[in-house]
Design a protein around this motif. Structure first.
Motif, PDB file in Angstrom:
ATOM      1  N   GLY A   1       0.816  -1.217   0.000  1.00  0.00           N
ATOM      2  CA  GLY A   1       0.000   0.000   0.000  1.00  0.00           C
ATOM      3  C   GLY A   1       0.843   1.257   0.000  1.00  0.00           C
ATOM      4  O   GLY A   1       0.537   2.221  -0.714  1.00  0.00           O
ATOM      5  N   SER A   2       1.923   1.260   0.776  1.00  0.00           N
ATOM      6  CA  SER A   2       2.749   2.469   0.810  1.00  0.00           C
ATOM      7  C   SER A   2       3.484   2.682  -0.512  1.00  0.00           C
ATOM      8  O   SER A   2       3.645   3.818  -0.962  1.00  0.00           O
ATOM      9  CB  SER A   2       3.734   2.407   1.971  1.00  0.00           C
ATOM     10  OG  SER A   2       4.637   1.343   1.794  1.00  0.00           O
ATOM     11  N   LEU A   3       3.924   1.594  -1.151  1.00  0.00           N
ATOM     12  CA  LEU A   3       4.569   1.738  -2.455  1.00  0.00           C
ATOM     13  C   LEU A   3       3.575   2.209  -3.516  1.00  0.00           C
ATOM     14  O   LEU A   3       3.901   3.053  -4.352  1.00  0.00           O
ATOM     15  CB  LEU A   3       5.215   0.420  -2.877  1.00  0.00           C
ATOM     16  CG  LEU A   3       6.467   0.029  -2.111  1.00  0.00           C
ATOM     17  CD1 LEU A   3       6.949  -1.340  -2.557  1.00  0.00           C
ATOM     18  CD2 LEU A   3       7.552   1.071  -2.266  1.00  0.00           C
ATOM     19  N   MET A   4       2.360   1.667  -3.462  1.00  0.00           N
ATOM     20  CA  MET A   4       1.340   2.107  -4.423  1.00  0.00           C
ATOM     21  C   MET A   4       0.963   3.563  -4.187  1.00  0.00           C
ATOM     22  O   MET A   4       0.588   4.274  -5.113  1.00  0.00           O
ATOM     23  CB  MET A   4       0.088   1.227  -4.316  1.00  0.00           C
ATOM     24  CG  MET A   4       0.231  -0.123  -4.952  1.00  0.00           C
ATOM     25  SD  MET A   4      -1.252  -1.106  -4.762  1.00  0.00           S
ATOM     26  CE  MET A   4      -2.399  -0.231  -5.794  1.00  0.00           C
ATOM     27  N   PHE A   5       1.062   4.008  -2.955  1.00  0.00           N
ATOM     28  CA  PHE A   5       0.730   5.394  -2.640  1.00  0.00           C
ATOM     29  C   PHE A   5       1.872   6.335  -3.015  1.00  0.00           C
ATOM     30  O   PHE A   5       1.650   7.409  -3.554  1.00  0.00           O
ATOM     31  CB  PHE A   5       0.410   5.522  -1.150  1.00  0.00           C
ATOM     32  CG  PHE A   5       0.028   6.902  -0.724  1.00  0.00           C
ATOM     33  CD1 PHE A   5      -1.103   7.510  -1.225  1.00  0.00           C
ATOM     34  CD2 PHE A   5       0.806   7.601   0.170  1.00  0.00           C
ATOM     35  CE1 PHE A   5      -1.460   8.781  -0.835  1.00  0.00           C
ATOM     36  CE2 PHE A   5       0.466   8.875   0.566  1.00  0.00           C
ATOM     37  CZ  PHE A   5      -0.680   9.468   0.058  1.00  0.00           C
TER      38      PHE A   5
ATOM     39  N   GLY B   1      -2.425   8.266 -11.963  1.00  0.00           N
ATOM     40  CA  GLY B   1      -1.606   8.184 -10.762  1.00  0.00           C
ATOM     41  C   GLY B   1      -2.394   8.447  -9.501  1.00  0.00           C
ATOM     42  O   GLY B   1      -2.135   7.843  -8.456  1.00  0.00           O
ATOM     43  N   ALA B   2      -3.360   9.348  -9.576  1.00  0.00           N
ATOM     44  CA  ALA B   2      -4.176   9.654  -8.393  1.00  0.00           C
ATOM     45  C   ALA B   2      -5.028   8.459  -7.986  1.00  0.00           C
ATOM     46  O   ALA B   2      -5.185   8.177  -6.794  1.00  0.00           O
ATOM     47  CB  ALA B   2      -5.055  10.864  -8.667  1.00  0.00           C
ATOM     48  N   VAL B   3      -5.531   7.726  -8.964  1.00  0.00           N
ATOM     49  CA  VAL B   3      -6.356   6.554  -8.659  1.00  0.00           C
ATOM     50  C   VAL B   3      -5.502   5.465  -8.009  1.00  0.00           C
ATOM     51  O   VAL B   3      -5.904   4.864  -7.013  1.00  0.00           O
ATOM     52  CB  VAL B   3      -7.042   6.028  -9.942  1.00  0.00           C
ATOM     53  CG1 VAL B   3      -7.776   4.735  -9.675  1.00  0.00           C
ATOM     54  CG2 VAL B   3      -7.986   7.072 -10.498  1.00  0.00           C
ATOM     55  N   VAL B   4      -4.332   5.222  -8.558  1.00  0.00           N
ATOM     56  CA  VAL B   4      -3.447   4.214  -7.987  1.00  0.00           C
ATOM     57  C   VAL B   4      -3.000   4.637  -6.580  1.00  0.00           C
ATOM     58  O   VAL B   4      -2.924   3.819  -5.661  1.00  0.00           O
ATOM     59  CB  VAL B   4      -2.230   3.974  -8.905  1.00  0.00           C
ATOM     60  CG1 VAL B   4      -1.227   3.039  -8.256  1.00  0.00           C
ATOM     61  CG2 VAL B   4      -2.678   3.411 -10.226  1.00  0.00           C
ATOM     62  N   ALA B   5      -2.730   5.926  -6.407  1.00  0.00           N
ATOM     63  CA  ALA B   5      -2.302   6.418  -5.094  1.00  0.00           C
ATOM     64  C   ALA B   5      -3.411   6.268  -4.061  1.00  0.00           C
ATOM     65  O   ALA B   5      -3.148   5.870  -2.919  1.00  0.00           O
ATOM     66  CB  ALA B   5      -1.878   7.874  -5.199  1.00  0.00           C
TER      67      ALA B   5
END
Length: 124
Positions: A40-44, A56-60
């Protein structure tokens, strides 16, 4: 029948509850929570740092959701074995938690959520 039984001097009778080992978080409990938090932190972090498009905002936000769910799973596992947040009484102790400390925890969570949402909103 009139015999006096010797009293135990200062000793208390053992119960089966005292023989049971204390509950602890084991590695098998912690590993999935840590892996979910890391994912989760890497995806954020990476979409916020390296992409400038709308995807990028959706993935974050998905990474933020996964990271928060990992934190929730960690809290549930810790409460299940008897751990509490610092300053709060343990479950079943009969003491009431201090409202100032609960307010402080709530403000900290709200500040982190506001920072995360504002960072994602800046991408747009």
């Amino acid at each position: 029948m009139g015999e006096d039984l010797p009293e135990e001097s200062g000793e208390r009778a053992e119960s089966y509850g005292e023989l049971r080992p204390p509950r602890r978080l084991r590695v098998l409990h912690i590993v999935p929570i840590v892996l979910l938090g890391l994912l989760g932190s890497l995806m954020f972090a990476f979409p916020l740092a390296f992409t400038f498009d709308d995807g990028g905002a959706v993935v974050a936000m998905t990474g933020l959701l996964i990271g928060c769910s990992a934190a929730g799973l960690g809290m549930m596992a810790a409460l299940r074995v008897g751990y509490t947040l610092p300053g709060l009484p343990s479950r079943g102790s009969g003491r009431r938690p201090d409202w100032r400390l609960i307010t402080l925890y709530g403000l900290g969570i709200a500040a982190l959520a506001a920072l995360a949402v504002s960072r994602v909103a800046l991408l747009r």
